[in-house]
Write a protein that holds these residues in place. Sequence first.
Motif, PDB file in Angstrom:
ATOM      1  N   TYR A   1       0.855  -1.178   0.000  1.00  0.00           N
ATOM      2  CA  TYR A   1       0.000   0.000   0.000  1.00  0.00           C
ATOM      3  C   TYR A   1       0.895   1.233   0.000  1.00  0.00           C
ATOM      4  CZ  TYR A   1       0.877   0.194   5.061  1.00  0.00           C
ATOM      5  OH  TYR A   1       1.474   0.258   6.294  1.00  0.00           O
ATOM      6  N   PHE A   2       0.301   2.389  -0.306  1.00  0.00           N
ATOM      7  CA  PHE A   2       1.046   3.642  -0.407  1.00  0.00           C
ATOM      8  C   PHE A   2       0.761   4.523   0.800  1.00  0.00           C
ATOM      9  CE2 PHE A   2       1.313   2.227  -4.718  1.00  0.00           C
ATOM     10  CZ  PHE A   2       2.478   2.795  -5.233  1.00  0.00           C
ATOM     11  N   SER A   3       1.835   5.123   1.332  1.00  0.00           N
ATOM     12  CA  SER A   3       1.715   6.162   2.355  1.00  0.00           C
ATOM     13  C   SER A   3       2.151   7.484   1.735  1.00  0.00           C
ATOM     14  CB  SER A   3       2.610   5.861   3.553  1.00  0.00           C
ATOM     15  OG  SER A   3       2.100   4.788   4.307  1.00  0.00           O
TER      16      SER A   3
ATOM     17  N   LYS B   1       1.395   8.576  12.321  1.00  0.00           N
ATOM     18  CA  LYS B   1       1.589   8.978  13.716  1.00  0.00           C
ATOM     19  C   LYS B   1       2.878   8.358  14.241  1.00  0.00           C
ATOM     20  CE  LYS B   1      -3.331   9.499  14.793  1.00  0.00           C
ATOM     21  NZ  LYS B   1      -4.461   9.020  15.625  1.00  0.00           N
ATOM     22  N   GLY B   2       3.589   9.128  15.046  1.00  0.00           N
ATOM     23  CA  GLY B   2       4.820   8.624  15.613  1.00  0.00           C
ATOM     24  C   GLY B   2       6.036   8.844  14.742  1.00  0.00           C
ATOM     25  N   ALA B   3       5.884   9.541  13.615  1.00  0.00           N
ATOM     26  CA  ALA B   3       7.046   9.825  12.773  1.00  0.00           C
ATOM     27  C   ALA B   3       8.019  10.715  13.535  1.00  0.00           C
ATOM     28  CB  ALA B   3       6.614  10.512  11.480  1.00  0.00           C
ATOM     29  N   PRO B   4       9.320  10.495  13.381  1.00  0.00           N
ATOM     30  CA  PRO B   4      10.295  11.331  14.102  1.00  0.00           C
ATOM     31  C   PRO B   4      10.251  12.776  13.618  1.00  0.00           C
ATOM     32  CG  PRO B   4      11.389   9.888  12.522  1.00  0.00           C
ATOM     33  CD  PRO B   4       9.964   9.449  12.563  1.00  0.00           C
ATOM     34  N   ASP B   5      10.818  13.665  14.399  1.00  0.00           N
ATOM     35  CA  ASP B   5      10.717  15.088  14.080  1.00  0.00           C
ATOM     36  C   ASP B   5      11.547  15.481  12.864  1.00  0.00           C
ATOM     37  OD1 ASP B   5      13.269  14.930  15.135  1.00  0.00           O
ATOM     38  OD2 ASP B   5      12.847  16.190  16.879  1.00  0.00           O
ATOM     39  N   TYR B   6      12.429  14.606  12.390  1.00  0.00           N
ATOM     40  CA  TYR B   6      13.202  14.920  11.184  1.00  0.00           C
ATOM     41  C   TYR B   6      12.514  14.429   9.910  1.00  0.00           C
ATOM     42  CZ  TYR B   6      14.977  10.176  12.206  1.00  0.00           C
ATOM     43  OH  TYR B   6      15.091   8.839  12.516  1.00  0.00           O
ATOM     44  N   VAL B   7      11.282  13.959  10.039  1.00  0.00           N
ATOM     45  CA  VAL B   7      10.456  13.608   8.878  1.00  0.00           C
ATOM     46  C   VAL B   7       9.331  14.631   8.804  1.00  0.00           C
ATOM     47  CG1 VAL B   7       8.951  11.896   7.815  1.00  0.00           C
ATOM     48  CG2 VAL B   7      11.013  11.154   9.036  1.00  0.00           C
TER      49      VAL B   7
ATOM     50  N   GLN C   1      12.271   1.230   8.002  1.00  0.00           N
ATOM     51  CA  GLN C   1      11.713   0.690   9.240  1.00  0.00           C
ATOM     52  C   GLN C   1      10.206   0.517   9.121  1.00  0.00           C
ATOM     53  OE1 GLN C   1      11.698  -0.517  12.190  1.00  0.00           O
ATOM     54  NE2 GLN C   1       9.792   0.309  13.019  1.00  0.00           N
ATOM     55  N   MET C   2       9.570   1.373   8.318  1.00  0.00           N
ATOM     56  CA  MET C   2       8.127   1.291   8.090  1.00  0.00           C
ATOM     57  C   MET C   2       7.795   0.364   6.922  1.00  0.00           C
ATOM     58  SD  MET C   2       7.025   3.286  10.476  1.00  0.00           S
ATOM     59  CE  MET C   2       5.323   3.569  10.018  1.00  0.00           C
ATOM     60  N   ASN C   3       8.758  -0.488   6.534  1.00  0.00           N
ATOM     61  CA  ASN C   3       8.578  -1.490   5.470  1.00  0.00           C
ATOM     62  C   ASN C   3       8.421  -0.870   4.081  1.00  0.00           C
ATOM     63  OD1 ASN C   3       8.475  -3.867   7.287  1.00  0.00           O
ATOM     64  ND2 ASN C   3       6.572  -2.921   7.987  1.00  0.00           N
ATOM     65  N   THR C   4       8.996   0.315   3.893  1.00  0.00           N
ATOM     66  CA  THR C   4       8.999   0.915   2.562  1.00  0.00           C
ATOM     67  C   THR C   4      10.051   0.235   1.706  1.00  0.00           C
ATOM     68  OG1 THR C   4       8.292   3.047   3.433  1.00  0.00           O
ATOM     69  CG2 THR C   4       9.324   3.042   1.254  1.00  0.00           C
TER      70      THR C   4
END
Length: 336
Positions: free
Chosen positions: A69-71, A76-82, A111-114
Motif C-alpha cells: 500500500y502507499f503512504s 503517527k509517531g514519525a520522528p521530528d526529522y520527517v 523501518q516502516m517497510n517501505t
Amino acid sequence: MASEATMLQVGDREVRVSSPGRVLWPDLGITKLDLAAYLATVGDAFVRANGGRPVSLQRFPAGVDGDDYFSKNPPKGAPDYVRSVEVTYPSGRSHPQLVIDEPAAAVWAAQMNTVVFHPWASRADASDLPDQLRIDLDPQPGTDVADAVPVARELRRVLADAGLTAFVKTSGNRGLHVFAPIEPTREFFDVRHAVIAAARELERRLPEAVTTNWWKEERGQRIFVDYNQANRDRTMAGAWSPRALAGASVSTPLDWSELDGVDPAAFTVLTAPDRLAATGDPWERMHDEPGTVDELLAWWERDVEAGLGELPFPPDFPKMPGEPPRVQPSRAKKQP
C-alpha cells in the motif's frame, strides 16, 4: 515482551529498526535490516536525487511477495526529522505529503517497510512547479531494455536540440528513465505538453521503434513513451530506490557511456553500494545548469497548429480541456 529491534547509526542519528530479520526479498534472503543498511550506505546520493520533494512510500509489510500500500502523509509517531508539505492533487484536493530531507528519514521509511520511493518531479517549496522533465521509456511485449537503449540515445539528441541536458537511469525493471533538469517556472500541465512534444519528435525520428499511443492495442512491439508520467501526482521509482522485484533491483543512475549492453538486473540492493563507491554518482551535478521547456512548448504549439492536439489522460483524472474520448479504439469503432 519487547519486540526484537536494533539501532542503526545513520550520520549523527540512531534509527530504530524493529523486526530486523524480517525477510523482504525471499529469493535472496534480503532482510529489513539489509534494506535499512543499504539506504544508510547510499544515503547522500539517495537524498540528493529524492530529498526535498513530496514523496510517496510504497510499503510491503509481508515482503515483496505480499500485499502493498502507499503512504503519502507522515504516520503517527514519525520522528521530528520527517516532515510534510501540503500539495494539491489532480482532483483539486489538498493533503500533506511526506518529504525526506536526510538519510535517516529514508532509513526510518525502511523501518516502516517501505521498499519503493516515489518522489514528485517538483520540490516541496514549489510543489506546483516541476524542476525535472521526466520521460519513461517503457518496452512493450516483444521488446526489452536493449531496444530502449538506441531510443534513449536519440531522445538525448532530441532534448539537446531543445536546449536540455539529459540524464539516464535504469527503471529497475525493463525500461529506462530519461530526466532533464529544468527551471521551476512552469506548471505540470505545461511540462506534460513539453514531454509530449519531445515524444512526438522522437516518434517522427524513430517511427518503427517508438510509439506515443496511449492504448496498448495500438503500440505494437515498440518502446512506449509514457508521457502521462509527467502529470501531477504521477511518479516513477526514484534514483537509488529499490524495486519490489524478486532480484531486489535498484533504479540506478548511469553515465551515457554505460548504456550499451546494460543489464538493469545487475544493480541491486546488494551490489549498488559498491558501484556507487567505485564510480561515483552520475547524477551528482544534475541540477547545476537547468534548462527551460520553452523550445519544447514551441514545438507543442507547432504540432497543435498542424492538427496534433491533446492526448488522453489517465482514467482517474478529471476530463481535461481538448482531451480526446477515453474510449479504447477497438470499442469506439463498434459504437454506432
